[in-house]
Design an enzyme around this catalytic site. Structure first.
Site, PDB file in Angstrom:
ATOM      1  N   GLU A   1      58.662  61.684  53.883  1.00 48.44           N
ATOM      2  CA  GLU A   1      57.858  61.288  52.729  1.00 48.44           C
ATOM      3  C   GLU A   1      58.466  61.959  51.495  1.00 48.44           C
ATOM      4  O   GLU A   1      59.441  62.731  51.608  1.00 48.44           O
ATOM      5  CB  GLU A   1      56.380  61.684  52.909  1.00 48.44           C
ATOM      6  CG  GLU A   1      55.500  61.045  51.835  1.00 48.44           C
ATOM      7  CD  GLU A   1      53.995  61.073  52.113  1.00 48.44           C
ATOM      8  OE1 GLU A   1      53.573  61.452  53.209  1.00 48.44           O
ATOM      9  OE2 GLU A   1      53.254  60.687  51.177  1.00 48.44           O
TER      10      GLU A   1
ATOM     11  N   ASP B   1      65.725  59.244  58.692  1.00 48.30           N
ATOM     12  CA  ASP B   1      65.653  58.510  57.423  1.00 48.30           C
ATOM     13  C   ASP B   1      65.025  57.142  57.677  1.00 48.30           C
ATOM     14  O   ASP B   1      65.707  56.118  57.665  1.00 48.30           O
ATOM     15  CB  ASP B   1      67.065  58.386  56.827  1.00 48.30           C
ATOM     16  CG  ASP B   1      67.044  57.771  55.431  1.00 48.30           C
ATOM     17  OD1 ASP B   1      65.935  57.658  54.850  1.00 48.30           O
ATOM     18  OD2 ASP B   1      68.124  57.399  54.928  1.00 48.30           O
TER      19      ASP B   1
ATOM     20  N   ASP C   1      51.749  58.103  48.960  1.00 48.26           N
ATOM     21  CA  ASP C   1      50.422  57.485  48.829  1.00 48.26           C
ATOM     22  C   ASP C   1      50.014  57.550  47.353  1.00 48.26           C
ATOM     23  O   ASP C   1      50.722  58.111  46.530  1.00 48.26           O
ATOM     24  CB  ASP C   1      49.396  58.214  49.708  1.00 48.26           C
ATOM     25  CG  ASP C   1      49.148  59.643  49.240  1.00 48.26           C
ATOM     26  OD1 ASP C   1      50.134  60.390  49.097  1.00 48.26           O
ATOM     27  OD2 ASP C   1      47.989  60.020  48.988  1.00 48.26           O
TER      28      ASP C   1
ATOM     29  N   HIS D   1      59.268  57.338  53.129  1.00 51.05           N
ATOM     30  CA  HIS D   1      57.879  56.918  53.309  1.00 51.05           C
ATOM     31  C   HIS D   1      57.240  56.976  51.924  1.00 51.05           C
ATOM     32  O   HIS D   1      56.740  58.012  51.479  1.00 51.05           O
ATOM     33  CB  HIS D   1      57.159  57.865  54.283  1.00 51.05           C
ATOM     34  CG  HIS D   1      55.717  57.487  54.485  1.00 51.05           C
ATOM     35  ND1 HIS D   1      55.328  56.531  55.386  1.00 51.05           N
ATOM     36  CD2 HIS D   1      54.584  57.932  53.889  1.00 51.05           C
ATOM     37  CE1 HIS D   1      54.007  56.403  55.349  1.00 51.05           C
ATOM     38  NE2 HIS D   1      53.538  57.237  54.441  1.00 51.05           N
TER      39      HIS D   1
HETATM   40  O1  9MR Z   1      52.545  68.545  52.094  1.00 57.56           O
HETATM   41  C1  9MR Z   1      51.486  68.530  53.017  1.00 57.56           C
HETATM   42  C2  9MR Z   1      51.915  69.303  54.251  1.00 57.56           C
HETATM   43  O2  9MR Z   1      52.115  70.653  53.919  1.00 57.56           O
HETATM   44  C3  9MR Z   1      50.877  69.138  55.350  1.00 57.56           C
HETATM   45  O3  9MR Z   1      51.360  69.738  56.525  1.00 57.56           O
HETATM   46  C4  9MR Z   1      50.601  67.650  55.581  1.00 57.56           C
HETATM   47  C5  9MR Z   1      49.585  67.386  56.660  1.00 57.56           C
HETATM   48  O4  9MR Z   1      48.337  67.839  56.290  1.00 57.56           O
HETATM   49  O5  9MR Z   1      50.160  67.050  54.377  1.00 57.56           O
HETATM   50  C6  9MR Z   1      51.109  67.100  53.352  1.00 57.56           C
HETATM   51  O6  9MR Z   1      50.568  66.521  52.220  1.00 57.56           O
HETATM   52  C7  9MR Z   1      50.425  65.107  52.194  1.00 57.56           C
HETATM   53  C8  9MR Z   1      49.065  64.839  51.584  1.00 57.56           C
HETATM   54  O7  9MR Z   1      48.069  65.268  52.465  1.00 57.56           O
HETATM   55  C9  9MR Z   1      48.852  63.417  51.166  1.00 57.56           C
HETATM   56  N1  9MR Z   1      49.918  62.947  50.323  1.00 57.56           N
HETATM   57  C10 9MR Z   1      51.231  63.097  50.943  1.00 57.56           C
HETATM   58  C11 9MR Z   1      51.505  64.532  51.289  1.00 57.56           C
HETATM   59  C12 9MR Z   1      52.918  64.713  51.863  1.00 57.56           C
HETATM   60  O8  9MR Z   1      53.085  64.244  53.137  1.00 57.56           O
END
Ligand code: 9MR
Ligand code: ZN
Length: 511
Positions: free
Chosen positions: A492, A483, A145, A440
């Site tokens: 992601e 994947d 994102d 992602h």
């Molecule tokens: O890395 C984060 C992970 O530890 C959490 O479990 C997850 C859900 O809250 O969010 C991950 O962080 C995301 C962030 O909120 C937004 N940008 C992408 C991040 C990776 O998925």
């Protein structure tokens, strides 16, 4: 593949272990590029069961001549791999270049190929709940994102600076010199600080956008409220960075030190302000129920940067409370950074940090499983970050003690993410025989090709998205990976997943 190896290969001196699964013959052959057998090693028929696989480890460290090889055992074979002096150099440069690709507010040119785009997110951001506008362009997009968040930014900066400290020679230049790249993030972080020293938690649009290129996300930017986790992380990262930039640009170093002191003054005067997405904001939260570890890390960095009596005292007070526990390195728990950095403190504080790092490394050693990592039943979202974090801690323990066990365990973490895993992926896009290829990640989806040099989050046993729920039902933890760009909980990418791999790789390259 039923013989797992590090798909980027090994140095001549490294310990080399292949992981075999399925029915095994009595011997494993190492063949060179011409198909000739150059080494035969016996296969011990003892097995370890893990994640549905019956595994045997075969040591082929006797292979030390440079070249390209494959491994064979009965019907099973491995991907080709090299034995070379610098097998990780290009990957390390690509992992750093990834940060450049993630730049926000910057024209990306032909050096990024199809990922070129005009400067994005350049408008002023509105402070949540007010009409105040602030200029906060710059920094790196966090992940798949386009949000920019202080908490994970601090971890990323710390990891890359540690990597640089551990082994500056590992960094052959890619698109930008590594300290210039980190400065891009630091300059943005400085803009995120309020006049009273507090730091805004993040700047994002109200919600995540579709799978478009960065400059096509044109919704209004909003600065979410300040938090003490962001402010303390900011203080720590700025104080740390100011030491690294002292010899490069003393005025910049001074600016960062002053910003760190202002942030410290704010947290010293304030009770915890813990972040939760306010009404109407639906981007990543990086919420954290406890800010003591962020305060501790800030105290340690300020002690190291400012010297004198007052900050070491603050650090000692915090250490006295927390050093009995473990020392994880994450975005939510910064005790590991306090511990690793605090090893340089004078007197009892330094002693206690050195004990702390060893204890944490020993705790990790006890848990290493047949695939080489320390997590077995439960793999969290972004588990590959944890693998690399563990590698960093083990490496820090190796640096402290020079005990081989720690270095070998750190290397196992690297081998796992680069191919010695139950799904046979090299989890870095663009590298290895079977690279992760459908992240992602908005630019990759928009362009229909994976941006190179990105570490996938990797298996998430909680199956936290619809794609994972549909495709991975009943899979053992280590195989909960798909994947597919739809699987945001397993595939992601993030700046703070790349960064501990940068540190681990650089460390190992110099060991
Ligand atoms: O890395 C984060 C992970 O530890 C959490 O479990 C997850 C859900 O809250 O969010 C991950 O962080 C995301 C962030 O909120 C937004 N940008 C992408 C991040 C990776 O998925
Ligand atoms: Zn942007």
């Amino acid at each position: 593949m039923n013989i797992q190896i590090n798909q980027l290969g090994y140095t001549p001196k490294m310990k080399k272990t292949a992981l075999l699964r399925g029915p095994l013959a009595d011997e494993m052959q190492v063949k060179n590029a011409a198909g000739e057998t150059v080494l035969t090693v016996p296969v011990d028929q003892g097995r370890t069961e893990l994640w549905g696989d019956s595994l045997a480890a075969v040591d082929f460290s006797a292979l030390s001549m440079e070249g390209t090889y494959t491994l064979h055992c009965g019907d099973a074979s491995s991907y080709p791999f090299v034995v070379a002096e610098s097998p990780y150099q290009d990957c390390l440069a690509a992992l750093v270049d990834m940060l450049y690709y993630q730049r926000c507010g910057c024209d990306l040119g032909p050096e990024t190929g199809v990922f070129a785009h005009p400067a994005c997110h350049t408008g002023m951001a509105r402070v949540y709940g007010t009409e105040e506008k602030v200029e906060v362009s710059g920094g790196w997009h966090d992940a798949g994102d386009y949000g920019r968040y202080i908490v994970p930014a601090a971890k990323t900066v710390a990891d890359v600076l540690l990597a640089w400290q551990w082994n500056p020679a590992a960094f052959v230049q890619g698109i930008t010199p590594v300290l210039d790249e980190v400065r891009w993030e630091l300059e943005w972080m400085l803009k995120m600080q309020r006049a009273d020293g507090a730091v805004y938690h993040k700047v994002t649009c109200a919600s995540f956008c579709g799978m478009v290129m960065p400059h096509e996300e044109t919704e209004a930017l909003i600065l979410s409220p300040v938090s003490t986790t962001a402010t303390a992380d900011f203080a720590a990262a700025m104080a740390m960075a100011s030491r690294f930039y002292q010899s490069v640009d003393a005025a910049f170093a001074q600016r960062m030190k002053e910003a760190a002191l202002q942030a410290w003054a704010f947290i010293a005067d304030n009770d915890p302000i813990l972040f939760r997405n306010p009404e109407g904001i639906r981007t990543g939260g990086y919420g954290d129920g406890y800010d003591g570890d962020e305060r501790l890390w800030a105290a340690v960095e300020l002690a190291l940067t400012c010297g004198g009596d007052s900050y070491p005292k603050a650090a000692r007070e915090w250490l006295a409370v927390i050093d009995q526990n473990s020392a994880p390195l994450g975005w939510a728990d910064m005790r590991g950074y306090a511990a690793i950095e605090g090893m340089q403190l004078p007197g009892e504080a330094g002693e206690s940090c050195r004990r702390w790092v060893r204890k944490e490394a020993d705790r990790l050693l006890e848990r290493i499983n047949a695939y080489g990592i320390t997590m077995t039943d439960y793999l969290p979202w972004g588990s590959n970050m944890d693998v690399c974090n563990h590698g960093m801690l083990l490496f820090a323990a190796y640096q402290l003690t020079h005990q081989e066990t720690y270095r070998l365990a750190a290397e196992k973490q690297l081998h796992y993410v680069l191919g010695v895993n139950p799904v046979s992926y090299c989890y870095v896009s663009g590298f290895g025989s079977r690279p992760m290829s459908h992240p992602h990640h908005r630019p990759s989806v928009a362009q229909g090709v994976a941006q190179p040099g990105m570490l996938s989050g990797g298996p998430c046993s909680g199956l936290a998205d619809a794609c994972a729920k549909e495709r991975l039902q009943g899979q053992p933890a280590g195989k909960c990976f798909v994947d597919d760009h739809a699987s945001y909980s397993t595939n992601e990418i993030c700046i703070y997943w790349n960064s501990p791999l940068i540190a681990l790789m650089a460390g190992i390259m110099g060991a």
